[in-house]
Design a protein around this motif. Structure first.
Motif, PDB file in Angstrom:
ATOM      1  N   ARG A  35      35.815  46.097  46.750  1.00  0.00           N
ATOM      2  CA  ARG A  35      36.527  45.474  45.656  1.00  0.00           C
ATOM      3  C   ARG A  35      37.468  44.009  46.918  1.00  0.00           C
ATOM      4  NH1 ARG A  35      41.441  49.022  43.042  1.00  0.00           N
ATOM      5  NH2 ARG A  35      41.224  49.591  45.502  1.00  0.00           N
ATOM      6  N   TYR A  37      39.598  41.141  47.909  1.00  0.00           N
ATOM      7  CA  TYR A  37      40.862  40.811  47.782  1.00  0.00           C
ATOM      8  C   TYR A  37      41.142  39.686  48.385  1.00  0.00           C
ATOM      9  CZ  TYR A  37      42.118  45.297  44.369  1.00  0.00           C
ATOM     10  OH  TYR A  37      42.169  45.739  43.571  1.00  0.00           O
ATOM     11  N   CYS A  38      42.165  38.694  48.025  1.00  0.00           N
ATOM     12  CA  CYS A  38      41.874  37.647  49.234  1.00  0.00           C
ATOM     13  C   CYS A  38      44.106  37.596  49.265  1.00  0.00           C
ATOM     14  CB  CYS A  38      41.673  35.969  48.668  1.00  0.00           C
ATOM     15  SG  CYS A  38      39.791  36.779  48.454  1.00  0.00           S
ATOM     16  N   PHE A  61      47.681  37.529  45.871  1.00  0.00           N
ATOM     17  CA  PHE A  61      46.738  37.795  45.928  1.00  0.00           C
ATOM     18  C   PHE A  61      46.006  37.776  44.831  1.00  0.00           C
ATOM     19  CE2 PHE A  61      49.227  40.610  48.729  1.00  0.00           C
ATOM     20  CZ  PHE A  61      48.611  40.954  49.681  1.00  0.00           C
ATOM     21  N   PHE A  62      44.649  37.253  45.342  1.00  0.00           N
ATOM     22  CA  PHE A  62      43.341  36.896  43.835  1.00  0.00           C
ATOM     23  C   PHE A  62      42.555  37.844  44.281  1.00  0.00           C
ATOM     24  CE2 PHE A  62      43.315  33.412  47.273  1.00  0.00           C
ATOM     25  CZ  PHE A  62      41.859  33.317  46.849  1.00  0.00           C
ATOM     26  N   ALA A  63      41.639  37.476  43.787  1.00  0.00           N
ATOM     27  CA  ALA A  63      40.034  38.227  43.507  1.00  0.00           C
ATOM     28  C   ALA A  63      38.880  37.702  43.646  1.00  0.00           C
ATOM     29  CB  ALA A  63      40.427  40.074  42.354  1.00  0.00           C
ATOM     30  N   ASP A 147      40.115  32.279  38.043  1.00  0.00           N
ATOM     31  CA  ASP A 147      39.167  33.130  38.611  1.00  0.00           C
ATOM     32  C   ASP A 147      37.603  32.115  38.878  1.00  0.00           C
ATOM     33  OD1 ASP A 147      41.093  34.587  36.960  1.00  0.00           O
ATOM     34  OD2 ASP A 147      39.905  36.354  37.243  1.00  0.00           O
ATOM     35  N   LEU A 203      49.696  44.422  49.786  1.00  0.00           N
ATOM     36  CA  LEU A 203      49.156  44.853  48.695  1.00  0.00           C
ATOM     37  C   LEU A 203      48.744  46.427  48.071  1.00  0.00           C
ATOM     38  CD1 LEU A 203      46.921  43.587  47.236  1.00  0.00           C
ATOM     39  CD2 LEU A 203      45.429  44.013  49.556  1.00  0.00           C
ATOM     40  N   ASP A 213      37.131  48.559  50.157  1.00  0.00           N
ATOM     41  CA  ASP A 213      37.706  46.870  50.049  1.00  0.00           C
ATOM     42  C   ASP A 213      37.953  45.478  51.015  1.00  0.00           C
ATOM     43  OD1 ASP A 213      38.298  48.660  47.370  1.00  0.00           O
ATOM     44  OD2 ASP A 213      40.569  48.856  47.999  1.00  0.00           O
ATOM     45  N   ILE A 215      39.659  42.195  52.417  1.00  0.00           N
ATOM     46  CA  ILE A 215      40.527  41.327  52.021  1.00  0.00           C
ATOM     47  C   ILE A 215      40.533  40.214  52.709  1.00  0.00           C
ATOM     48  CG2 ILE A 215      43.184  41.537  51.967  1.00  0.00           C
ATOM     49  CD1 ILE A 215      43.585  44.198  52.822  1.00  0.00           C
TER      50      ILE A 215
END
Length: 247
Positions: A35, A37-38, A61-63, A147, A203, A213, A215
């Motif tokens: 995944r 994440y940002c 966070f957003f993705a 998104d 997170l 993952d 980040i």
């Protein structure tokens, strides 16, 4: 191409997708992505340039989808090789760059203490969070999700992952980005409001972090517009650099 089969032996409608991965520096192994994440607004001056107060906000966070991330090798033009290309995305007239330190998680964990967080890090990269700023601003105004402003195809160019066993855990290093040779972003990792251990701890209270993952840890001030024909060069001292042509 033959169809795959389901567990019952009947034909499946499609074959499994190819896993997304990034090269690992000086290795034949690859870092397979789970995944992405940002972190938003993790440098005070960038938060202010977007009209926000960085002193009053915990990390949020957003993705991005994992397949939005792709490898861009280092120093392409400097070696006389044609640059990687990044297609200008549809449905935007205002594509922005955001240069970021990228953390690659190698050990799973949940509710991780900041003092233990670096033990969960496999390595680091230098990545650009490409953003359809006009879509993001419109979504914010309507209180809708971002998104499609952040999670489009080719929106996450990233260097190969440099293992922490080789480069350590950078706390203070120059982070920069140039467009057509002009310096647009420059900052220091020491200027992060939430350094890497705090980001991981925050997170991991919401999700179980797993190997694979990524980040993206936020961008310094100076974000701006890029157009087809622009050459972007960017990097983080001691971590890596990247270069691409917007087409």
């Amino acid at each position: 191409m033959p169809l795959s089969t389901t567990e019952t032996g009947s034909p499946a409608p499609f074959s499994p997708p190819t896993p997304t991965s990034l090269p690992i520096v000086d290795s034949r192994e690859r870092f397979y992505l789970n995944r992405v994440y940002c972190v938003g607004r993790n440098y005070a001056e960038h938060a202010r340039e977007l009209g926000n107060d960085p002193d009053r906000e915990p990390p949020f966070f957003f993705a991005k989808p994992a397949d939005a991330v792709f490898a861009v090798t280092e120093g392409v033009l400097a070696r006389g090789v044609a640059p990687h290309t990044v297609p200008y995305p549809p449905e935007t007239d205002n594509l922005h760059f955001e240069m970021e330190l990228v953390v690659a998680i190698g050990v799973a964990g949940t509710d991780i203490a900041a003092t233990d967080a670096l033990a969960h890090v496999f390595g680091y990269g230098a990545g650009v969070d490409l953003t359809r700023r006009d879509l993001q601003n419109a979504a914010k105004a309507l209180r809708r999700p971002w998104d499609l402003a952040k999670g489009f195809d080719f929106s996450g160019p990233c260097t190969p992952i440099a293992p922490a066993s080789v480069v350590g855990h950078p706390e203070a290093a120059c982070i920069w980005l140039d467009v057509d040779g002009a310096r647009c972003q420059t900052g220091d990792l020491a200027d992060q409001i939430w350094p890497v251990p705090g980001v991981i701890a925050a997170l991991s209270r919401f999700v179980t972090l797993r190997p694979g993952d990524l980040i993206f840890t936020g961008t310094p001030a100076g974000v701006g517009r890029i157009e087809p024909g622009n050459v972007v060069r960017a990097g983080i001292d001691g971590v890596g650099d990247l270069e691409f042509l917007v087409t």
